[in-house]
Design a protein around this motif. Structure first.
Motif, PDB file in Angstrom:
ATOM      1  N   GLY A 126      68.193  37.242  24.079  1.00  0.00           N
ATOM      2  CA  GLY A 126      68.808  35.927  24.146  1.00  0.00           C
ATOM      3  C   GLY A 126      69.210  35.589  25.572  1.00  0.00           C
ATOM      4  O   GLY A 126      69.016  36.400  26.490  1.00  0.00           O
ATOM      5  N   PRO A 127      69.811  34.408  25.780  1.00  0.00           N
ATOM      6  CA  PRO A 127      70.165  33.957  27.131  1.00  0.00           C
ATOM      7  C   PRO A 127      71.145  34.877  27.859  1.00  0.00           C
ATOM      8  O   PRO A 127      71.086  35.019  29.056  1.00  0.00           O
ATOM      9  CB  PRO A 127      70.767  32.573  26.914  1.00  0.00           C
ATOM     10  N   ALA A 128      72.040  35.537  27.145  1.00  0.00           N
ATOM     11  CA  ALA A 128      73.017  36.425  27.786  1.00  0.00           C
ATOM     12  C   ALA A 128      72.557  37.883  27.719  1.00  0.00           C
ATOM     13  O   ALA A 128      73.371  38.792  27.731  1.00  0.00           O
ATOM     14  CB  ALA A 128      74.377  36.260  27.104  1.00  0.00           C
ATOM     15  N   LYS A 129      71.229  38.086  27.632  1.00  0.00           N
ATOM     16  CA  LYS A 129      70.647  39.429  27.537  1.00  0.00           C
ATOM     17  C   LYS A 129      71.041  40.149  26.246  1.00  0.00           C
ATOM     18  O   LYS A 129      70.951  41.360  26.146  1.00  0.00           O
ATOM     19  CB  LYS A 129      71.010  40.291  28.749  1.00  0.00           C
ATOM     20  N   GLU A 130      71.520  39.395  25.254  1.00  0.00           N
ATOM     21  CA  GLU A 130      71.819  39.959  23.933  1.00  0.00           C
ATOM     22  C   GLU A 130      70.511  40.102  23.180  1.00  0.00           C
ATOM     23  O   GLU A 130      69.698  39.190  23.147  1.00  0.00           O
ATOM     24  CB  GLU A 130      72.763  39.026  23.168  1.00  0.00           C
ATOM     25  N   ALA A 131      70.282  41.272  22.581  1.00  0.00           N
ATOM     26  CA  ALA A 131      69.044  41.528  21.856  1.00  0.00           C
ATOM     27  C   ALA A 131      69.168  41.052  20.411  1.00  0.00           C
ATOM     28  O   ALA A 131      70.203  41.223  19.771  1.00  0.00           O
ATOM     29  CB  ALA A 131      68.722  43.014  21.884  1.00  0.00           C
ATOM     30  N   TYR A 132      68.085  40.456  19.923  1.00  0.00           N
ATOM     31  CA  TYR A 132      68.009  39.965  18.549  1.00  0.00           C
ATOM     32  C   TYR A 132      66.770  40.529  17.877  1.00  0.00           C
ATOM     33  O   TYR A 132      65.766  40.786  18.535  1.00  0.00           O
ATOM     34  CB  TYR A 132      67.904  38.437  18.523  1.00  0.00           C
ATOM     35  N   VAL A 133      66.853  40.704  16.548  1.00  0.00           N
ATOM     36  CA  VAL A 133      65.699  41.084  15.755  1.00  0.00           C
ATOM     37  C   VAL A 133      65.493  40.009  14.689  1.00  0.00           C
ATOM     38  O   VAL A 133      66.451  39.434  14.177  1.00  0.00           O
ATOM     39  CB  VAL A 133      65.871  42.476  15.101  1.00  0.00           C
ATOM     40  N   LEU A 134      64.233  39.735  14.396  1.00  0.00           N
ATOM     41  CA  LEU A 134      63.893  38.800  13.334  1.00  0.00           C
ATOM     42  C   LEU A 134      63.814  39.620  12.058  1.00  0.00           C
ATOM     43  O   LEU A 134      62.944  40.481  11.907  1.00  0.00           O
ATOM     44  CB  LEU A 134      62.566  38.094  13.623  1.00  0.00           C
ATOM     45  N   VAL A 135      64.759  39.385  11.147  1.00  0.00           N
ATOM     46  CA  VAL A 135      64.910  40.203   9.948  1.00  0.00           C
ATOM     47  C   VAL A 135      64.405  39.442   8.724  1.00  0.00           C
ATOM     48  O   VAL A 135      64.759  38.280   8.509  1.00  0.00           O
ATOM     49  CB  VAL A 135      66.390  40.594   9.734  1.00  0.00           C
ATOM     50  N   LEU A 136      63.584  40.128   7.941  1.00  0.00           N
ATOM     51  CA  LEU A 136      63.110  39.612   6.661  1.00  0.00           C
ATOM     52  C   LEU A 136      63.744  40.436   5.562  1.00  0.00           C
ATOM     53  O   LEU A 136      63.714  41.670   5.609  1.00  0.00           O
ATOM     54  CB  LEU A 136      61.583  39.736   6.559  1.00  0.00           C
ATOM     55  N   ASP A 137      64.337  39.773   4.586  1.00  0.00           N
ATOM     56  CA  ASP A 137      64.845  40.472   3.409  1.00  0.00           C
ATOM     57  C   ASP A 137      63.636  40.847   2.562  1.00  0.00           C
ATOM     58  O   ASP A 137      62.908  39.966   2.096  1.00  0.00           O
ATOM     59  CB  ASP A 137      65.789  39.565   2.629  1.00  0.00           C
ATOM     60  N   LEU A 169      61.984  29.545   4.102  1.00  0.00           N
ATOM     61  CA  LEU A 169      62.441  30.940   4.141  1.00  0.00           C
ATOM     62  C   LEU A 169      63.753  31.069   4.912  1.00  0.00           C
ATOM     63  O   LEU A 169      64.666  31.775   4.500  1.00  0.00           O
ATOM     64  CB  LEU A 169      61.385  31.839   4.791  1.00  0.00           C
ATOM     65  N   GLN A 170      63.832  30.363   6.016  1.00  0.00           N
ATOM     66  CA  GLN A 170      65.035  30.423   6.840  1.00  0.00           C
ATOM     67  C   GLN A 170      66.206  29.748   6.128  1.00  0.00           C
ATOM     68  O   GLN A 170      67.313  30.286   6.094  1.00  0.00           O
ATOM     69  CB  GLN A 170      64.783  29.771   8.194  1.00  0.00           C
ATOM     70  N   ALA A 171      65.973  28.579   5.530  1.00  0.00           N
ATOM     71  CA  ALA A 171      67.036  27.858   4.835  1.00  0.00           C
ATOM     72  C   ALA A 171      67.593  28.665   3.660  1.00  0.00           C
ATOM     73  O   ALA A 171      68.791  28.605   3.372  1.00  0.00           O
ATOM     74  CB  ALA A 171      66.517  26.501   4.349  1.00  0.00           C
ATOM     75  N   ALA A 172      66.741  29.429   3.001  1.00  0.00           N
ATOM     76  CA  ALA A 172      67.175  30.232   1.860  1.00  0.00           C
ATOM     77  C   ALA A 172      67.796  31.567   2.294  1.00  0.00           C
ATOM     78  O   ALA A 172      68.287  32.324   1.458  1.00  0.00           O
ATOM     79  CB  ALA A 172      65.992  30.492   0.923  1.00  0.00           C
ATOM     80  N   GLY A 173      67.769  31.872   3.595  1.00  0.00           N
ATOM     81  CA  GLY A 173      68.361  33.104   4.101  1.00  0.00           C
ATOM     82  C   GLY A 173      67.466  34.327   3.998  1.00  0.00           C
ATOM     83  O   GLY A 173      67.918  35.442   4.228  1.00  0.00           O
ATOM     84  N   TRP A 174      66.198  34.122   3.683  1.00  0.00           N
ATOM     85  CA  TRP A 174      65.278  35.263   3.576  1.00  0.00           C
ATOM     86  C   TRP A 174      64.874  35.795   4.946  1.00  0.00           C
ATOM     87  O   TRP A 174      64.557  36.970   5.090  1.00  0.00           O
ATOM     88  CB  TRP A 174      64.015  34.880   2.805  1.00  0.00           C
TER      89      TRP A 174
END
Length: 133
Positions: A80-91, A104-109
């Motif tokens: 991310g912008p502040a060098k924070e790492a993110y992962v794209l998570v699928l349930d 999928l995103q709206a349902a939180g999957w």
């Protein structure tokens, strides 16, 4: 495949990443390379491996832990912008065909989650990195 007691067959018991990797090999699916992370905080040290996996065309990464019983699959990684790492998570409980990815995103999957909060620092994790190569 012989790794479980006879009573496991036909049960509804869960399997972990190690068993999923064995199933992939047994049934001729994609290859599943295992990576053990002793503590959730150690996922920070695996970000380069995950980035390389995805940038080289690797498939979803199955994730299983001990203290963290929330099943998840990783579909991507980014900074991310502040060098924070993110992962794209699928349930992995998600099923069916969505009308569009936004559904999928709206349902939180599917969601982007900070690595520091997506993983329990007290849990170990097994990752199964899937690949056709």
């Amino acid at each position: 495949m012989g790794d479980k007691p006879p009573g496991f067959r036909g049960s509804q018991s869960w399997i972990g990443c190690v068993e999923a990797s064995l199933c992939l090999a047994h049934f001729g699916g994609p290859k599943g390379r295992l990576c053990h992370v002793p503590r959730g905080t150690g996922l920070q040290g695996e970000l380069e491996r995950l980035y390389s996996h995805f940038s080289e065309g690797g498939g979803p990464v199955m994730v299983g832990g001990d203290a963290d019983a929330r099943a998840k699959a990783l579909l991507g990684v980014c900074l991310g912008p502040a060098k924070e790492a993110y992962v794209l998570v699928l349930d992995p409980h998600c099923w069916g065909a969505p009308a569009n990815p936004g559904e999928l995103q709206a349902a939180g999957w599917v969601s982007w989650q900070k690595v520091t909060t997506a993983f329990d620092s007290n849990s170990f994790y097994n990752l199964c990195l899937t690949s056709l190569h």
